[in-house]
Enzyme design. Structure first.
Site, PDB file in Angstrom:
ATOM      1  NE  ARG A   1      -2.945  -1.202   3.100  1.00  0.00           N
ATOM      2  CZ  ARG A   1      -3.942  -2.078   3.278  1.00  0.00           C
ATOM      3  NH1 ARG A   1      -5.090  -2.256   2.586  1.00  0.00           N
ATOM      4  NH2 ARG A   1      -3.771  -3.077   4.380  1.00  0.00           N
TER       5      ARG A   1
ATOM      6  CB  VAL B   1       8.532   1.454  -3.118  1.00  0.00           C
ATOM      7  CG1 VAL B   1       9.263   0.352  -3.979  1.00  0.00           C
ATOM      8  CG2 VAL B   1       9.456   2.370  -2.744  1.00  0.00           C
TER       9      VAL B   1
ATOM     10  CB  SER C   1      -2.078  -1.647  10.697  1.00  0.00           C
ATOM     11  OG  SER C   1      -1.940  -1.494   9.138  1.00  0.00           O
TER      12      SER C   1
ATOM     13  NE  ARG D   1      19.688  -0.968  -1.471  1.00  0.00           N
ATOM     14  CZ  ARG D   1      19.238   0.186  -0.887  1.00  0.00           C
ATOM     15  NH1 ARG D   1      20.215   1.039  -0.453  1.00  0.00           N
ATOM     16  NH2 ARG D   1      17.920   0.563  -1.197  1.00  0.00           N
TER      17      ARG D   1
ATOM     18  CB  CYS E   1      16.529   5.495  -6.141  1.00  0.00           C
ATOM     19  SG  CYS E   1      16.604   6.652  -4.704  1.00  0.00           S
TER      20      CYS E   1
ATOM     21  CD  GLN F   1      19.570  11.729  -4.078  1.00  0.00           C
ATOM     22  OE1 GLN F   1      20.945  11.751  -3.782  1.00  0.00           O
ATOM     23  NE2 GLN F   1      18.913  10.807  -3.271  1.00  0.00           N
TER      24      GLN F   1
ATOM     25  N   GLY G   1      12.177  10.419  -2.689  1.00  0.00           N
ATOM     26  CA  GLY G   1      13.043   9.623  -2.233  1.00  0.00           C
ATOM     27  C   GLY G   1      13.151   9.790  -0.430  1.00  0.00           C
TER      28      GLY G   1
ATOM     29  N   PRO H   1       0.582  41.199  -3.696  1.00  0.00           N
ATOM     30  CG  PRO H   1      -1.595  41.887  -4.344  1.00  0.00           C
ATOM     31  CD  PRO H   1      -0.764  41.418  -3.059  1.00  0.00           C
TER      32      PRO H   1
ATOM     33  CD  GLU I   1      20.822   8.542  -1.109  1.00  0.00           C
ATOM     34  OE1 GLU I   1      20.408   7.887  -0.095  1.00  0.00           O
ATOM     35  OE2 GLU I   1      20.123   8.608  -2.195  1.00  0.00           O
TER      36      GLU I   1
ATOM     37  NE  ARG J   1      15.376  14.388  -0.303  1.00  0.00           N
ATOM     38  CZ  ARG J   1      15.631  13.121  -0.519  1.00  0.00           C
ATOM     39  NH1 ARG J   1      15.489  12.781  -1.599  1.00  0.00           N
ATOM     40  NH2 ARG J   1      16.125  12.132   0.787  1.00  0.00           N
TER      41      ARG J   1
ATOM     42  CG  HIS K   1      16.372  10.549  -7.127  1.00  0.00           C
ATOM     43  ND1 HIS K   1      15.569  11.345  -6.642  1.00  0.00           N
ATOM     44  CD2 HIS K   1      16.845   9.682  -6.185  1.00  0.00           C
ATOM     45  CE1 HIS K   1      15.100  10.842  -5.410  1.00  0.00           C
ATOM     46  NE2 HIS K   1      16.130   9.815  -5.248  1.00  0.00           N
TER      47      HIS K   1
HETATM   48  N1  HSE Z   1      17.681   7.319  -0.548  1.00  0.00           N
HETATM   49  C1  HSE Z   1      16.920   7.963  -1.623  1.00  0.00           C
HETATM   50  C2  HSE Z   1      16.544   9.282  -1.307  1.00  0.00           C
HETATM   51  C3  HSE Z   1      15.797   7.069  -1.859  1.00  0.00           C
HETATM   52  O1  HSE Z   1      16.551   9.638  -0.228  1.00  0.00           O
HETATM   53  O2  HSE Z   1      16.627   9.868  -2.196  1.00  0.00           O
HETATM   54  C4  HSE Z   1      15.732   5.618  -1.894  1.00  0.00           C
HETATM   55  O3  HSE Z   1      16.849   5.209  -2.584  1.00  0.00           O
END
Ligand code: HSE
Length: 365
Positions: A10, A13, A38, A102, A135, A162, A166, A190, A238, A264, A271
């Site tokens: 749900r 991803v 849940s 991983r 990713c 990114q 993510g 304005p 990361e 970010r 990304h």
């Molecule tokens: N760690 C990545 C991010 C996402 O924070 O953009 C997952 O791979």
């Protein structure tokens, strides 16, 4: 027919994985069971050969009935449940989007377009754990696959841009909330000029009311040059993943250095990465282009002109699409073995869900 259990279907991803599996008619090739941490007893998604009732994802015995489990539930769930399953002697395949397993010696990082043959060897030799890669790493490897395959790369520096996705669904919504707050503040003034507005916006960003519970900082009108935790090397986690995961996926015994700054930005789900590629030997641009272009079914070489780049090589152009464009490819003034490139990829497709879908299909064959 193999029994496959899905956990975390749900979430963001997981939902993208479900959509892709339906689009590719994958459910016809397995008996599917849906688990929840849940909502056990609820109604499962209607899919071909699917159990209509949701099962309990916290019950190792219920999980152990499966031949394969696919988890998009996150690292905390993996760390809690996976060791119990193996301790109880479960011998099924564990396919996981989270990073928790991983780098373990008994796991393979899966990226079908790049290491399908290695995945097959692992399946044949009885390896049981198949984990999706980070990713940015997966998207960079699909884009640069040809140059890695031809062993042309001495090192790569990747500066990332990114997307909010993510960091998770809540962060995506928070970014939009931040943008709305900025927009509302703009709407109140304005008639202001640009410099006055800039001051006003900075006041808005600094206000204690500004929505930042998830990012901790404004991302709208801003960027955040740190993703994940701090490491003693001075890298963010990361940034550390780039080299270790890329080399594990490529199966390199001598690691190729991959490093850069992960940032970010306020894109939603794609990304991007600016790449400095150091080749082992000088090569003609047309040779590098051809090697990149022909490496796999998903990479797309974008010609290095302004109009095509701005049309095809942006997060807005790539969102929701499976291809991984790479462009801005040109020799650099740094020397004749240096190439510049820029690549963009959907963080939820080849960046997360698609490698899991592919290894599941491969394992079912
Ligand atoms: N760690 C990545 C991010 C996402 O924070 O953009 C997952 O791979």
């Amino acid at each position: 027919m193999k029994r496959v259990g899905f956990i975390g279907w749900r979430g963001m991803v997981g939902s993208v994985l479900m959509e892709r599996m339906m689009a590719e008619n994958d459910f016809a090739h397995m008996e599917s069971h849906f688990y929840s941490t849940s909502q056990a007893g609820g109604t499962a998604p209607k899919v071909t050969n699917g159990n209509p009732v949701v099962l309990n994802a916290m019950d190792p015995q219920e999980l152990a009935k499966m031949d394969m489990l696919v988890s998009c539930q996150g690292g905390d769930y993996t760390k809690e449940i996976f060791p119990q399953l193996r301790k109880n002697g479960w011998k099924g395949l564990w396919i996981d989007a989270a990073s928790a397993l991983r780098m373990d010696n008994d796991s393979v990082i899966v990226l079908d377009p790049v290491n399908r043959a290695n995945i097959q060897k692992a399946l044949d030799s009885g390896v049981k754990n198949y984990i999706g890669g980070n990713c940015t790493v997966s998207l960079m490897l699909i884009a640069l696959h040809g140059l890695f395959r031809e062993n042309m790369i001495e090192w790569v520096s990747s500066m990332t841009y990114q997307a909010a996705s993510g960091a998770g669904a809540k962060n995506m919504i928070e970014l939009l909330d931040q943008m709305k707050t900025v927009g509302n503040s703009f709407a109140k003034h304005p008639a202001m000029g640009a410099l006055e507005l800039e001051k006003e916006m900075n006041t808005t960003l600094a206000s204690s009311e500004f929505p930042k519970a998830n990012f901790g900082h404004p991302l709208a009108l801003n960027l955040l040059p740190w993703i994940d935790s701090e490491l003693p090397s001075g890298q963010s986690k990361e940034e550390w993943k780039a080299q270790v995961e890329a080399n594990k996926i490529l199966g390199n015994t001598t690691p190729i250095p991959v490093d850069g700054t992960c940032v970010r930005v306020s894109a939603l789900r794609c990304h991007s990465q600016g790449l400095t590629i150091k080749l082992k030997k000088s090569a003609h641009l047309s040779t590098v282009e051809e090697i990149i272009r022909s490496a796999n079914d998903w990479v797309r070489l974008v010609p290095n002109d302004k109009a095509t780049t701005l049309r095809d090589l942006t997060p807005a152009a790539v969102t929701g699409r499976l291809h991984v464009p790479i462009g801005r490819l040109r020799p650099m003034t740094l020397g004749d073995t240096y190439f510049n490139a820029f690549t963009v990829g959907d963080q939820l497709l080849w960046g997360a869900a698609e490698p899991l879908r592919c290894v599941l299909r491969q394992a079912l064959q």
